[in-house]
Design a protein around this motif. Structure first.
Motif, PDB file in Angstrom:
ATOM      1  N   VAL A  99       0.794   3.270   3.386  1.00 28.24           N
ATOM      2  CA  VAL A  99      -0.529   2.643   3.237  1.00 28.24           C
ATOM      3  C   VAL A  99      -1.592   3.674   3.597  1.00 28.24           C
ATOM      4  CG1 VAL A  99      -2.005   0.731   3.978  1.00 28.24           C
ATOM      5  CG2 VAL A  99       0.466   0.400   3.782  1.00 28.24           C
ATOM      6  N   ALA A 142      -8.106  -4.889   8.253  1.00 27.49           N
ATOM      7  CA  ALA A 142      -6.769  -5.491   8.339  1.00 27.49           C
ATOM      8  C   ALA A 142      -6.421  -6.230   7.050  1.00 27.49           C
ATOM      9  CB  ALA A 142      -6.708  -6.446   9.528  1.00 27.49           C
ATOM     10  N   GLN A 143      -7.388  -6.920   6.490  1.00 29.13           N
ATOM     11  CA  GLN A 143      -7.169  -7.644   5.233  1.00 29.13           C
ATOM     12  C   GLN A 143      -6.761  -6.679   4.121  1.00 29.13           C
ATOM     13  OE1 GLN A 143     -10.724  -9.509   3.773  1.00 29.13           O
ATOM     14  NE2 GLN A 143      -9.683 -10.613   2.143  1.00 29.13           N
ATOM     15  N   ASN A 144      -7.431  -5.551   4.040  1.00 27.81           N
ATOM     16  CA  ASN A 144      -7.118  -4.564   3.012  1.00 27.81           C
ATOM     17  C   ASN A 144      -5.774  -3.892   3.261  1.00 27.81           C
ATOM     18  OD1 ASN A 144      -9.484  -4.061   0.968  1.00 27.81           O
ATOM     19  ND2 ASN A 144     -10.453  -4.487   2.931  1.00 27.81           N
ATOM     20  N   PHE A 145      -5.413  -3.721   4.536  1.00 27.81           N
ATOM     21  CA  PHE A 145      -4.091  -3.161   4.860  1.00 27.81           C
ATOM     22  C   PHE A 145      -2.982  -4.025   4.276  1.00 27.81           C
ATOM     23  CE2 PHE A 145      -0.321  -3.356   7.536  1.00 27.81           C
ATOM     24  CZ  PHE A 145       0.048  -2.023   7.622  1.00 27.81           C
ATOM     25  N   TRP A 146      -3.042  -5.332   4.485  1.00 29.06           N
ATOM     26  CA  TRP A 146      -1.989  -6.219   4.003  1.00 29.06           C
ATOM     27  C   TRP A 146      -1.976  -6.301   2.486  1.00 29.06           C
ATOM     28  CZ3 TRP A 146       1.887  -7.033   6.918  1.00 29.06           C
ATOM     29  CH2 TRP A 146       1.739  -7.122   8.306  1.00 29.06           C
ATOM     30  N   ILE A 147      -3.147  -6.243   1.870  1.00 27.47           N
ATOM     31  CA  ILE A 147      -3.208  -6.243   0.407  1.00 27.47           C
ATOM     32  C   ILE A 147      -2.488  -5.012  -0.148  1.00 27.47           C
ATOM     33  CG2 ILE A 147      -4.779  -5.943  -1.556  1.00 27.47           C
ATOM     34  CD1 ILE A 147      -6.780  -7.709  -0.037  1.00 27.47           C
ATOM     35  N   GLU A 148      -2.754  -3.858   0.445  1.00 28.71           N
ATOM     36  CA  GLU A 148      -2.131  -2.623  -0.030  1.00 28.71           C
ATOM     37  C   GLU A 148      -0.626  -2.630   0.209  1.00 28.71           C
ATOM     38  OE1 GLU A 148      -2.595   2.231   0.499  1.00 28.71           O
ATOM     39  OE2 GLU A 148      -3.907   0.875   1.628  1.00 28.71           O
ATOM     40  N   LEU A 149      -0.195  -3.115   1.372  1.00 30.47           N
ATOM     41  CA  LEU A 149       1.233  -3.133   1.709  1.00 30.47           C
ATOM     42  C   LEU A 149       2.015  -4.069   0.787  1.00 30.47           C
ATOM     43  CD1 LEU A 149       3.529  -2.202   3.539  1.00 30.47           C
ATOM     44  CD2 LEU A 149       2.946  -4.090   5.092  1.00 30.47           C
ATOM     45  N   LEU A 150       1.491  -5.256   0.526  1.00 26.41           N
ATOM     46  CA  LEU A 150       2.176  -6.203  -0.353  1.00 26.41           C
ATOM     47  C   LEU A 150       2.306  -5.641  -1.769  1.00 26.41           C
ATOM     48  CD1 LEU A 150       0.599  -9.574   0.856  1.00 26.41           C
ATOM     49  CD2 LEU A 150       2.951  -8.784   1.213  1.00 26.41           C
ATOM     50  N   THR A 184      -6.282   2.372   2.716  1.00 23.17           N
ATOM     51  CA  THR A 184      -7.084   1.653   3.717  1.00 23.17           C
ATOM     52  C   THR A 184      -7.638   2.585   4.790  1.00 23.17           C
ATOM     53  OG1 THR A 184      -5.891  -0.400   3.304  1.00 23.17           O
ATOM     54  CG2 THR A 184      -7.083  -0.228   5.384  1.00 23.17           C
TER      55      THR A 184
END
Length: 455
Positions: free
Chosen positions: A154, A105-113, A157
């Motif tokens: 995304v 989940a942490q990597n998902f938000w990093i990629e999306l931002l 991830t």
């Protein structure tokens, strides 16, 4: 014949169940190769449609657009799959499923931002590109739409999740969707009204469909148990923020450098020499990079396997895998270059027509650069799996600096052939540095993941 059947079944059984490291890499590579094989075949057809319908200059312009979007993606939209594999595999081996989901989940938000930031950058840069190439409003709108889809899809991830779980079949299926959609869309356009706007829409649609399929593969089969899970494994301490960010930074900078080498050069040729020159350069680069796709097929499972061996401390098996893979890639690289030398002209004429034959010398130089990288494809995965991503980054950075300096000297005087020579020199320098850096990692392997403790 009856005796041969049990032998064949026995060999297949050994192939599917063997835990030899190189066999595991080849087995996982076979999944990706099936996807890349489909992609390679279909890309020949949609590349032929592109080159023949858009012409040399139009094809060059299209590739400048695609290249610019991919460079922006590499700069702002972080690739997270390596971080998911590097820090997620120890969690799966230890059965810490909740921590693995949290990491994902942490990597998902990093990629999306990062994708949102790239959307803003493209919106600011589009007016300059439109004035440089004289793009119409529909083309500008298509470019913006294509960029938004690429940036907000995304995909890195879920790729990391599937690879960490040793599910390369799902990964391969998601990858194969892109060339399938592009081929179908290009064929429809060829039979109706082909245009640059239409091709941009198709390219964006292929990214979106792949994005949806990747996440479906993750959600429909939430396989939390790793096939090599050790029930007696120690609990894994989460990486510190500094450690996680450092790994993410170094792997993404190395990825950025590789994308800059592959894509930004085409953009530079298009801006300073012209769209027709960019078209010839990109055609040669596209064909040469079909070889690079083969290297990725092998390098990605190799990275996952090296991460596993580092995680469980198998130093002897690690060294054996590295040298065996290096020999295999060097031999295959030599065979590929001979094939390129003998068949390159015929491939260009068959795919794009005789007006593109001027790309043959470029194809040989760019193919040689790609094959040199292919011969050392195990070097960077080794350094990354060993927690020495910084060493890989330094080697890539030195190669990029050399690329920039030589490009400034060669491009004005020699044009596209000068740019191709620069790519070859940069590849040689980078591979030598990666090899030198990897020797210490082989001699003194270190545990790259966080220290473990008793639960």
């Amino acid at each position: 014949m009856e005796k041969l059947k049990p032998v064949s079944r026995n060999m297949l059984s050994r192939w599917s169940t063997s835990e030899d490291s190189l066999v595991r890499v080849f087995r996982n590579s076979s999944w990706l190769f099936s996807a890349k094989g489909v992609g390679a075949i279909l890309s020949i057809f949609y590349l032929a449609i592109l080159t023949r319908t858009l012409g040399v200059a139009g094809f060059g312009e299209f590739m400048v657009i695609v290249g610019a979007v991919q460079v922006l993606t590499a700069i702002l939209k972080l690739q997270t799959w390596q971080a998911v594999v590097q820090f997620g595999v120890p969690y799966l081996l230890a059965g810490q499923h909740r921590e693995f989901r949290k990491l994902s989940a942490q990597n998902f938000w990093i990629e999306l931002l990062g994708g949102l930031a790239a959307c803003g950058a493209l919106w600011l840069m589009l007016p300059y590109g439109a004035s440089q190439f004289g793009w119409s409003i529909p083309i500008v709108q298509a470019i913006m739409g294509y960029g938004v889809i690429v940036f907000l899809s995304v995909r890195s991830t879920p790729i990391g999740i599937l690879r960490a779980q040793d599910r390369f079949g799902g990964n391969a299926f998601g990858d194969a969707i892109i060339p399938i959609v592009r081929f179908a869309g290009a064929l429809i356009l060829f039979l109706t009204t082909p245009s640059m706007t239409g091709f941009l829409i198709v390219w964006g649609l292929s990214e979106f469909v792949s994005f949806v399929v990747m996440w479906l593969m993750v959600w429909l089969r939430d396989e939390t148990d790793h096939p090599l899970r050790n029930a007696a494994a120690l609990a894994v301490v989460p990486p510190s923020r500094k450690e996680f960010l450092a790994f993410l930074l170094f792997t993404n900078l190395a990825y950025l450098i590789s994308v800059v080498r592959e894509r930004l050069v085409v953009v530079i040729v298009g801006f300073f020499v012209g769209p027709a020159a960019a078209g010839l350069f990109r055609l040669a680069d596209q064909l040469a990079n079909s070889l690079n796709r083969l290297s990725e097929v092998f390098a990605r499972p190799l990275f996952a396997e090296l991460s596993r061996l580092f995680a469980i401390g198998q130093s002897r098996e690690l060294r054996a895998l590295f040298w065996r893979s290096l020999r295999a890639s060097a031999i295959s690289g030599a065979v590929l270059f001979i094939g390129l030398l003998l068949l390159g002209k015929y491939i260009i004429a068959l795919i794009s027509g005789p007006e593109y034959l001027a790309a043959f010398p470029l194809l040989l130089l760019l193919g040689a650069a790609t094959i040199i990288s292919l011969a050392g494809l195990g070097l960077e995965p080794l350094l990354q799996a060993a927690g020495r991503a910084r060493n890989a980054l330094v080697a890539r950075l030195v190669g990029l600096v050399a690329l920039g300096l030589l490009m400034a000297a060669f491009l004005p005087s020699f044009g596209t052939i000068g740019a191709a020579w620069v790519m070859l020199i940069s590849a040689i320098l980078t591979t030598i540095m990666l090899f030198v850096s990897s020797r210490s990692a082989i001699r003194q392997p270190q545990h790259p993941v966080p220290n473990s403790r008793k639960p």
